[in-house]
Scaffold this motif. Structure first.
Motif, PDB file in Angstrom:
ATOM      1  N   MET A   1     -12.372 -29.562   7.905  1.00  0.00           N
ATOM      2  CA  MET A   1     -12.837 -28.135   7.236  1.00  0.00           C
ATOM      3  C   MET A   1     -12.236 -27.106   8.520  1.00  0.00           C
ATOM      4  SD  MET A   1     -16.662 -27.042   6.675  1.00  0.00           S
ATOM      5  CE  MET A   1     -17.119 -28.270   5.683  1.00  0.00           C
ATOM      6  N   ASP A   2     -11.858 -26.034   7.883  1.00  0.00           N
ATOM      7  CA  ASP A   2     -11.471 -24.768   8.811  1.00  0.00           C
ATOM      8  C   ASP A   2     -12.673 -23.951   9.287  1.00  0.00           C
ATOM      9  OD1 ASP A   2     -11.742 -22.558   7.017  1.00  0.00           O
ATOM     10  OD2 ASP A   2      -9.992 -23.775   6.135  1.00  0.00           O
ATOM     11  N   ASP A   3     -12.550 -23.462  10.464  1.00  0.00           N
ATOM     12  CA  ASP A   3     -13.346 -22.402  10.846  1.00  0.00           C
ATOM     13  C   ASP A   3     -14.064 -21.492  10.154  1.00  0.00           C
ATOM     14  OD1 ASP A   3     -14.955 -22.029  13.263  1.00  0.00           O
ATOM     15  OD2 ASP A   3     -13.996 -19.870  13.144  1.00  0.00           O
ATOM     16  N   PHE A   4     -13.192 -20.822   9.204  1.00  0.00           N
ATOM     17  CA  PHE A   4     -13.318 -20.052   8.277  1.00  0.00           C
ATOM     18  C   PHE A   4     -14.527 -20.319   7.228  1.00  0.00           C
ATOM     19  CE2 PHE A   4     -13.158 -18.067   3.650  1.00  0.00           C
ATOM     20  CZ  PHE A   4     -13.715 -16.681   4.006  1.00  0.00           C
ATOM     21  N   ALA A   5     -14.312 -21.525   6.654  1.00  0.00           N
ATOM     22  CA  ALA A   5     -15.234 -22.275   5.569  1.00  0.00           C
ATOM     23  C   ALA A   5     -16.529 -22.527   6.166  1.00  0.00           C
ATOM     24  CB  ALA A   5     -14.667 -23.545   5.155  1.00  0.00           C
ATOM     25  N   SER A   6     -16.451 -23.114   7.540  1.00  0.00           N
ATOM     26  CA  SER A   6     -17.801 -23.526   8.117  1.00  0.00           C
ATOM     27  C   SER A   6     -18.802 -22.252   8.631  1.00  0.00           C
ATOM     28  CB  SER A   6     -17.581 -24.254   9.290  1.00  0.00           C
ATOM     29  OG  SER A   6     -16.632 -23.599  10.155  1.00  0.00           O
ATOM     30  N   GLN A   7     -18.097 -21.140   8.903  1.00  0.00           N
ATOM     31  CA  GLN A   7     -18.827 -19.944   9.190  1.00  0.00           C
ATOM     32  C   GLN A   7     -19.362 -19.479   7.843  1.00  0.00           C
ATOM     33  OE1 GLN A   7     -19.543 -18.233  12.183  1.00  0.00           O
ATOM     34  NE2 GLN A   7     -18.586 -20.405  12.586  1.00  0.00           N
ATOM     35  N   LEU A  42     -14.183 -19.649  -2.191  1.00  0.00           N
ATOM     36  CA  LEU A  42     -14.770 -21.109  -1.754  1.00  0.00           C
ATOM     37  C   LEU A  42     -15.886 -21.390  -2.673  1.00  0.00           C
ATOM     38  CD1 LEU A  42     -15.345 -20.747   2.096  1.00  0.00           C
ATOM     39  CD2 LEU A  42     -14.100 -22.212   0.827  1.00  0.00           C
ATOM     40  N   MET A  43     -16.869 -20.503  -3.020  1.00  0.00           N
ATOM     41  CA  MET A  43     -17.923 -20.732  -3.767  1.00  0.00           C
ATOM     42  C   MET A  43     -17.321 -21.529  -5.134  1.00  0.00           C
ATOM     43  SD  MET A  43     -20.492 -19.921  -2.431  1.00  0.00           S
ATOM     44  CE  MET A  43     -19.604 -20.330  -0.685  1.00  0.00           C
ATOM     45  N   GLY A  44     -16.131 -20.967  -5.613  1.00  0.00           N
ATOM     46  CA  GLY A  44     -15.672 -21.340  -6.761  1.00  0.00           C
ATOM     47  C   GLY A  44     -15.069 -23.102  -6.668  1.00  0.00           C
ATOM     48  N   SER A  45     -14.778 -23.309  -5.493  1.00  0.00           N
ATOM     49  CA  SER A  45     -14.049 -24.686  -5.189  1.00  0.00           C
ATOM     50  C   SER A  45     -15.023 -25.588  -4.330  1.00  0.00           C
ATOM     51  CB  SER A  45     -12.769 -24.456  -4.153  1.00  0.00           C
ATOM     52  OG  SER A  45     -12.966 -23.889  -3.083  1.00  0.00           O
ATOM     53  N   LEU A  46     -16.402 -25.509  -4.677  1.00  0.00           N
ATOM     54  CA  LEU A  46     -17.553 -25.960  -4.203  1.00  0.00           C
ATOM     55  C   LEU A  46     -17.603 -27.304  -4.711  1.00  0.00           C
ATOM     56  CD1 LEU A  46     -18.736 -24.881  -1.765  1.00  0.00           C
ATOM     57  CD2 LEU A  46     -20.609 -24.076  -3.086  1.00  0.00           C
ATOM     58  N   PRO A  47     -18.092 -28.526  -4.055  1.00  0.00           N
ATOM     59  CA  PRO A  47     -18.336 -29.817  -4.710  1.00  0.00           C
ATOM     60  C   PRO A  47     -19.645 -29.849  -5.902  1.00  0.00           C
ATOM     61  CG  PRO A  47     -18.362 -30.065  -2.373  1.00  0.00           C
ATOM     62  CD  PRO A  47     -18.221 -28.694  -2.629  1.00  0.00           C
ATOM     63  N   LEU A  52     -25.472 -26.267  -0.859  1.00  0.00           N
ATOM     64  CA  LEU A  52     -25.413 -24.955  -0.592  1.00  0.00           C
ATOM     65  C   LEU A  52     -26.091 -24.059  -1.838  1.00  0.00           C
ATOM     66  CD1 LEU A  52     -23.844 -24.490   2.055  1.00  0.00           C
ATOM     67  CD2 LEU A  52     -22.307 -23.085   0.526  1.00  0.00           C
ATOM     68  N   PRO A  53     -26.681 -22.995  -1.613  1.00  0.00           N
ATOM     69  CA  PRO A  53     -27.456 -22.217  -2.521  1.00  0.00           C
ATOM     70  C   PRO A  53     -26.449 -21.165  -2.997  1.00  0.00           C
ATOM     71  CG  PRO A  53     -27.982 -21.465  -0.332  1.00  0.00           C
ATOM     72  CD  PRO A  53     -27.278 -22.925   0.094  1.00  0.00           C
ATOM     73  N   TRP A  54     -25.135 -21.756  -3.423  1.00  0.00           N
ATOM     74  CA  TRP A  54     -24.037 -20.833  -3.876  1.00  0.00           C
ATOM     75  C   TRP A  54     -24.564 -19.730  -5.067  1.00  0.00           C
ATOM     76  CZ3 TRP A  54     -23.548 -21.051  -9.214  1.00  0.00           C
ATOM     77  CH2 TRP A  54     -24.012 -22.125  -9.756  1.00  0.00           C
ATOM     78  N   HIS A  55     -25.610 -20.086  -5.828  1.00  0.00           N
ATOM     79  CA  HIS A  55     -26.100 -19.386  -6.706  1.00  0.00           C
ATOM     80  C   HIS A  55     -26.718 -18.060  -6.220  1.00  0.00           C
ATOM     81  CE1 HIS A  55     -29.139 -22.306  -5.617  1.00  0.00           C
ATOM     82  NE2 HIS A  55     -30.084 -21.476  -5.821  1.00  0.00           N
ATOM     83  N   ARG A  56     -27.138 -17.982  -4.803  1.00  0.00           N
ATOM     84  CA  ARG A  56     -27.892 -17.038  -4.226  1.00  0.00           C
ATOM     85  C   ARG A  56     -26.798 -15.802  -3.830  1.00  0.00           C
ATOM     86  NH1 ARG A  56     -32.724 -20.568  -2.611  1.00  0.00           N
ATOM     87  NH2 ARG A  56     -31.814 -21.039  -0.694  1.00  0.00           N
ATOM     88  N   VAL A  57     -25.610 -16.023  -4.218  1.00  0.00           N
ATOM     89  CA  VAL A  57     -24.348 -15.025  -3.863  1.00  0.00           C
ATOM     90  C   VAL A  57     -23.947 -14.521  -4.994  1.00  0.00           C
ATOM     91  CG1 VAL A  57     -22.230 -14.860  -2.723  1.00  0.00           C
ATOM     92  CG2 VAL A  57     -23.778 -16.740  -2.155  1.00  0.00           C
ATOM     93  N   ILE A  58     -24.160 -12.966  -4.936  1.00  0.00           N
ATOM     94  CA  ILE A  58     -23.850 -12.238  -6.162  1.00  0.00           C
ATOM     95  C   ILE A  58     -22.708 -10.856  -5.388  1.00  0.00           C
ATOM     96  CG2 ILE A  58     -25.874 -12.419  -7.401  1.00  0.00           C
ATOM     97  CD1 ILE A  58     -27.033  -9.740  -6.223  1.00  0.00           C
TER      98      ILE A  58
END
Length: 101
Positions: A1-7, A42-47, A52-58
């Motif tokens: 996993m690259d740095d960007f993603a982990s951050q 990234l949110m779109g390509s999540l497993p 991860l609380p992806w739903h809390r991102v708007i």
DNA sequence: ATTATGACTGAAG
DNA sequence: ACTTCAGCCATAA
């Protein structure tokens, strides 16, 4: 996993239950200003069963960026946390800020 | 190298 | 509040 993603993941993980944040803020506070679109990518390509609380991102307009069935799924997730969301997808009074703008 | 495309944003009209 | 539009930046074609 690259740095960007982990951050980014780390930042999203910090959004408290019952609150939401935006693509722009997350990118900014993760150390990648200007990468809002990539946060969304990234949110779109999540497993499937990601913790991860992806739903809390708007988006910055304060509404859900997804459409159709996907919008409904995210909306339900937020409603379960007691967050008010209109049928169109607008969130009321639940924005989380790392600073305080 | 060029163009199109996004879970995006902010300013302007 | 709504629409248009210029920036934004990696990816895919």
């Amino acid at each position: 996993m690259d740095d960007f993603a982990s951050q980014i993941y780390s930042q999203v993980h910090q959004i408290p239950y019952g609150k939401v944040s935006t693509y722009g803020d997350i990118a900014r506070f993760a150390g990648y200003p200007g990468y809002a679109r990539h946060v969304g990518r990234l949110m779109g390509s999540l497993p499937e069963g990601s913790a991860l609380p992806w739903h809390r991102v708007i988006n910055a307009k304060g509404e859900i960026s997804l459409k159709g069935e996907d919008l409904v799924r995210q909306r339900n997730k937020l409603l379960e946390e007691g967050i008010e969301v209109s049928q169109a997808g607008k969130i009321r009074l639940a924005r989380y800020r790392w600073d305080g703008r």
